[in-house]
Design a protein around this motif. Structure first.
Motif, PDB file in Angstrom:
ATOM      1  N   LEU A 159     -11.652  -0.231   0.818  1.00 29.47           N
ATOM      2  CA  LEU A 159     -10.579  -1.066   1.340  1.00 29.47           C
ATOM      3  C   LEU A 159      -9.301  -0.786   0.576  1.00 29.47           C
ATOM      4  N   VAL A 160      -8.282  -0.288   1.279  1.00 29.21           N
ATOM      5  CA  VAL A 160      -6.967  -0.073   0.681  1.00 29.21           C
ATOM      6  C   VAL A 160      -6.121  -1.280   1.047  1.00 29.21           C
ATOM      7  N   SER A 161      -5.762  -2.076   0.050  1.00 32.34           N
ATOM      8  CA  SER A 161      -5.140  -3.366   0.300  1.00 32.34           C
ATOM      9  C   SER A 161      -3.744  -3.458  -0.279  1.00 32.34           C
ATOM     10  N   GLY A 162      -2.820  -3.911   0.567  1.00 34.74           N
ATOM     11  CA  GLY A 162      -1.516  -4.319   0.077  1.00 34.74           C
ATOM     12  C   GLY A 162      -1.633  -5.643  -0.650  1.00 34.74           C
ATOM     13  N   PRO A 163      -0.522  -6.203  -1.131  1.00 36.78           N
ATOM     14  CA  PRO A 163      -0.575  -7.450  -1.907  1.00 36.78           C
ATOM     15  C   PRO A 163      -1.074  -8.628  -1.062  1.00 36.78           C
ATOM     16  N   THR A 164      -2.153  -9.245  -1.480  1.00 39.20           N
ATOM     17  CA  THR A 164      -2.688 -10.427  -0.802  1.00 39.20           C
ATOM     18  C   THR A 164      -3.161 -11.420  -1.847  1.00 39.20           C
ATOM     19  N   CYS A 165      -3.503 -12.624  -1.387  1.00 38.92           N
ATOM     20  CA  CYS A 165      -4.102 -13.639  -2.256  1.00 38.92           C
ATOM     21  C   CYS A 165      -5.613 -13.706  -2.071  1.00 38.92           C
ATOM     22  N   LEU A 166      -6.191 -12.742  -1.379  1.00 44.35           N
ATOM     23  CA  LEU A 166      -7.619 -12.764  -1.077  1.00 44.35           C
ATOM     24  C   LEU A 166      -8.442 -12.182  -2.220  1.00 44.35           C
ATOM     25  N   LYS A 167      -9.620 -12.738  -2.380  1.00 44.22           N
ATOM     26  CA  LYS A 167     -10.549 -12.256  -3.398  1.00 44.22           C
ATOM     27  C   LYS A 167     -11.136 -10.926  -2.951  1.00 44.22           C
ATOM     28  N   ALA A 168     -11.273  -9.999  -3.881  1.00 45.74           N
ATOM     29  CA  ALA A 168     -11.865  -8.698  -3.559  1.00 45.74           C
ATOM     30  C   ALA A 168     -13.287  -8.892  -3.063  1.00 45.74           C
ATOM     31  N   PRO A 169     -13.648  -8.332  -1.920  1.00 42.35           N
ATOM     32  CA  PRO A 169     -15.006  -8.505  -1.400  1.00 42.35           C
ATOM     33  C   PRO A 169     -16.024  -7.806  -2.293  1.00 42.35           C
ATOM     34  N   TRP A 170     -17.136  -8.455  -2.555  1.00 47.09           N
ATOM     35  CA  TRP A 170     -18.196  -7.810  -3.326  1.00 47.09           C
ATOM     36  C   TRP A 170     -18.764  -6.658  -2.488  1.00 47.09           C
ATOM     37  N   GLY A 171     -19.242  -5.640  -3.179  1.00 44.92           N
ATOM     38  CA  GLY A 171     -19.875  -4.529  -2.495  1.00 44.92           C
ATOM     39  C   GLY A 171     -18.924  -3.589  -1.800  1.00 44.92           C
ATOM     40  N   VAL A 172     -17.624  -3.751  -2.024  1.00 47.29           N
ATOM     41  CA  VAL A 172     -16.601  -2.921  -1.387  1.00 47.29           C
ATOM     42  C   VAL A 172     -15.689  -2.367  -2.473  1.00 47.29           C
ATOM     43  N   GLU A 173     -15.383  -1.073  -2.405  1.00 45.21           N
ATOM     44  CA  GLU A 173     -14.404  -0.505  -3.329  1.00 45.21           C
ATOM     45  C   GLU A 173     -13.005  -0.875  -2.849  1.00 45.21           C
ATOM     46  N   VAL A 174     -12.239  -1.531  -3.708  1.00 47.54           N
ATOM     47  CA  VAL A 174     -10.898  -1.988  -3.334  1.00 47.54           C
ATOM     48  C   VAL A 174      -9.856  -1.182  -4.100  1.00 47.54           C
ATOM     49  N   VAL A 175      -8.898  -0.634  -3.363  1.00 51.79           N
ATOM     50  CA  VAL A 175      -7.783   0.118  -3.941  1.00 51.79           C
ATOM     51  C   VAL A 175      -6.518  -0.686  -3.687  1.00 51.79           C
ATOM     52  N   ARG A 176      -5.845  -1.111  -4.758  1.00 59.04           N
ATOM     53  CA  ARG A 176      -4.648  -1.938  -4.628  1.00 59.04           C
ATOM     54  C   ARG A 176      -3.395  -1.065  -4.563  1.00 59.04           C
ATOM     55  N   GLU A 222       1.083  -1.242  -3.217  1.00 55.68           N
ATOM     56  CA  GLU A 222       2.182  -2.126  -2.834  1.00 55.68           C
ATOM     57  C   GLU A 222       3.006  -1.560  -1.686  1.00 55.68           C
ATOM     58  N   SER A 223       3.553  -0.389  -1.855  1.00 56.04           N
ATOM     59  CA  SER A 223       4.481   0.148  -0.858  1.00 56.04           C
ATOM     60  C   SER A 223       3.750   0.944   0.217  1.00 56.04           C
ATOM     61  N   ALA A 224       4.477   1.246   1.294  1.00 56.26           N
ATOM     62  CA  ALA A 224       3.927   2.072   2.365  1.00 56.26           C
ATOM     63  C   ALA A 224       3.598   3.471   1.858  1.00 56.26           C
ATOM     64  N   LEU A 225       4.445   4.015   0.987  1.00 57.43           N
ATOM     65  CA  LEU A 225       4.185   5.349   0.455  1.00 57.43           C
ATOM     66  C   LEU A 225       2.921   5.355  -0.401  1.00 57.43           C
ATOM     67  N   GLU A 226       2.712   4.298  -1.187  1.00 54.46           N
ATOM     68  CA  GLU A 226       1.488   4.198  -1.983  1.00 54.46           C
ATOM     69  C   GLU A 226       0.262   4.073  -1.079  1.00 54.46           C
ATOM     70  N   MET A 227       0.403   3.287   0.011  1.00 52.46           N
ATOM     71  CA  MET A 227      -0.718   3.145   0.940  1.00 52.46           C
ATOM     72  C   MET A 227      -1.026   4.483   1.598  1.00 52.46           C
ATOM     73  N   ARG A 228      -0.006   5.204   1.992  1.00 50.62           N
ATOM     74  CA  ARG A 228      -0.224   6.518   2.607  1.00 50.62           C
ATOM     75  C   ARG A 228      -0.977   7.441   1.656  1.00 50.62           C
ATOM     76  N   GLN A 229      -0.548   7.484   0.407  1.00 56.26           N
ATOM     77  CA  GLN A 229      -1.190   8.364  -0.556  1.00 56.26           C
ATOM     78  C   GLN A 229      -2.656   7.985  -0.755  1.00 56.26           C
ATOM     79  N   ALA A 230      -2.913   6.686  -0.905  1.00 58.04           N
ATOM     80  CA  ALA A 230      -4.290   6.230  -1.137  1.00 58.04           C
ATOM     81  C   ALA A 230      -5.191   6.554   0.054  1.00 58.04           C
ATOM     82  N   ILE A 231      -4.676   6.400   1.260  1.00 56.31           N
ATOM     83  CA  ILE A 231      -5.479   6.655   2.454  1.00 56.31           C
ATOM     84  C   ILE A 231      -5.714   8.145   2.642  1.00 56.31           C
ATOM     85  N   LEU A 232      -4.675   8.945   2.481  1.00 61.06           N
ATOM     86  CA  LEU A 232      -4.841  10.387   2.667  1.00 61.06           C
ATOM     87  C   LEU A 232      -5.780  10.987   1.631  1.00 61.06           C
TER      88      LEU A 232
END
Length: 396
Positions: A230-247, A249-259
């Protein structure tokens, strides 16, 4: 939904049982409750009965005047037994096949699925005997949820391993345990939440996305056996157990993490509300407020989903389209233009299903021309409907 027998054993965490029972019923499960004599030293039968919506099974009611045995009836009725809290003694009896009380007899009488929520002192949990019993139960097909780390009940013990997981997490773990594992082998990449495009160190452009929809997809896929990032922008949600979470902030950071993770993925669900634009210039220092109009020059952010569609290579791609008008035509065009398999259309201006809501009302449009209008439902339910279609398009 399942028939759940909640078995409450002796321990301070027994006071959380009514909350757990109410959560199970609110999610649509049918519940019954069993309480050991020691459990009733911490919580009253009335509290449990009110929360469960029915009578409490106790030692006193074990054998009935008509000759029926309660442990047989309970074992046949329950689709799953959740022992919460679970003491070291209860786990030991089940691991050894003893049946000298109502709970152990119910488990030995053919309970189909069993899950344990241990709650005890850290020394007791880490003792070789308890660890051995836990491994034996797992070998029998039982699930063990936790325990977690936190404040322990006994005075002066501080924090440690042995604290029962909170009822909300137990509910999630139980539903994951019960879910069909029809997505085993799927590697799923999910994006969620908003992005922030900074003007200076303290000001940014963003949107009200809560991330709930993307998190619901990640959690539902995890429950069904998929490996999820899960590639997540800034939220107040708790990280789901059993899922790798990548934090990010910006669209460019999200693009890099996804690619970076795209080669690994077999399917992608882009539920994030990625900013279309970012400031052309980001100031190093906070700019003082001035009493005058200000013009900010914006430049387009990369279209992440379009990039993914251009290098699809057999992956399943799912996008979202949030519209206020002419939604169907625009969503269909977006599906074609970005080479998607599925797009979920929803409307930001409909009351109760916009940003931040626990519910959603979407139209699912697939590459083969199907248009499925879903009624308003919880986002977790929407997630499962999306994953049903992902399963159709996915080629293991």
């Amino acid at each position: 939904m399942a028939r759940v027998l909640v078995a409450v054993t002796g321990g301070v965490a027994a006071i959380k049982a009514p909350h757990l029972l109410r959560l199970l019923r609110a999610r649509g499960h049918e519940v019954r409750v069993l309480a050991t004599p020691r459990a009733l030293e911490f919580i009253t039968p009335l509290s449990l009965a009110v929360a469960a919506g029915g009578e409490v099974a106790t030692e006193e009611a074990w054998f009935r005047p008509d000759g029926r045995a309660l442990h047989i009836d309970l074992a046949r009725w329950a689709e799953v037994v959740l022992v919460a809290p679970a003491t070291a003694e209860a786990m030991a009896k089940a691991a050894l096949g003893l049946a000298d009380d109502l709970l152990s007899a119910t488990l030995l009488a053919g309970a189909r699925r069993v899950a344990w929520a241990p709650a005890m002192n850290e020394a007791m949990w880490l003792a070789p005997q308890t660890q051995g019993h836990a491994e034996r139960l797992k070998a029998l097909g039982h699930a063990v949820f936790g325990p977690g780390y936190g404040p322990l009940a006994a005075v002066g013990e501080g924090e440690g391993w042995g604290r029962m997981l909170e009822p909300e997490e137990l509910l999630e773990r139980l539903e994951a345990f019960l879910a069909p594992k029809d997505l085993l082998g799927l590697r799923l990449l999910v994006s969620a939440g908003p992005t922030r495009e900074y003007l200076d160190p303290v000001r940014f452009i963003s949107n009200p996305s809560s991330g709930r929809m993307g998190y619901a997809v990640a959690e539902a896929a995890r429950d069904r056996g998929a490996e999820v990032v899960l590639v997540s922008g800034p939220t107040c949600l708790k990280a789901p157990w059993g899922v790798e979470v990548v934090r990010v902030e910006s669209a460019l950071e999200m693009r890099q993490a996804i690619l970076e993770r795209y080669p690994w993925a077999k399917a992608v669900v882009m539920a994030a509300a990625v900013a279309d634009y970012r400031p052309a210039e980001v100031l190093k220092d906070k700019e003082p407020k001035v009493e005058a109009e200000k013009t900010i020059r914006l430049v387009p952010n990369p279209d992440i989903l379009k990039e993914l569609g251009e290098r699809k290579e057999g992956r399943v791609l799912v996008g979202f389209a949030m519209e206020t008008a002419s939604g169907l035509e625009r969503a269909q065009e977006k599906l074609r233009r970005k080479n998607l398999d599925l797009i979920a259309l929803n409307w930001v201006n409909r009351e109760g299903v916009g940003f931040g809501s626990p519910e959603n009302e979407v139209v699912l449009i697939s590459r083969d021309g199907r248009v499925l209008e879903l009624p308003r439902m919880e986002k977790r339910q929407v997630a499962h409907r999306i994953l049903d279609l992902v399963k159709e398009f996915w080629k293991p």
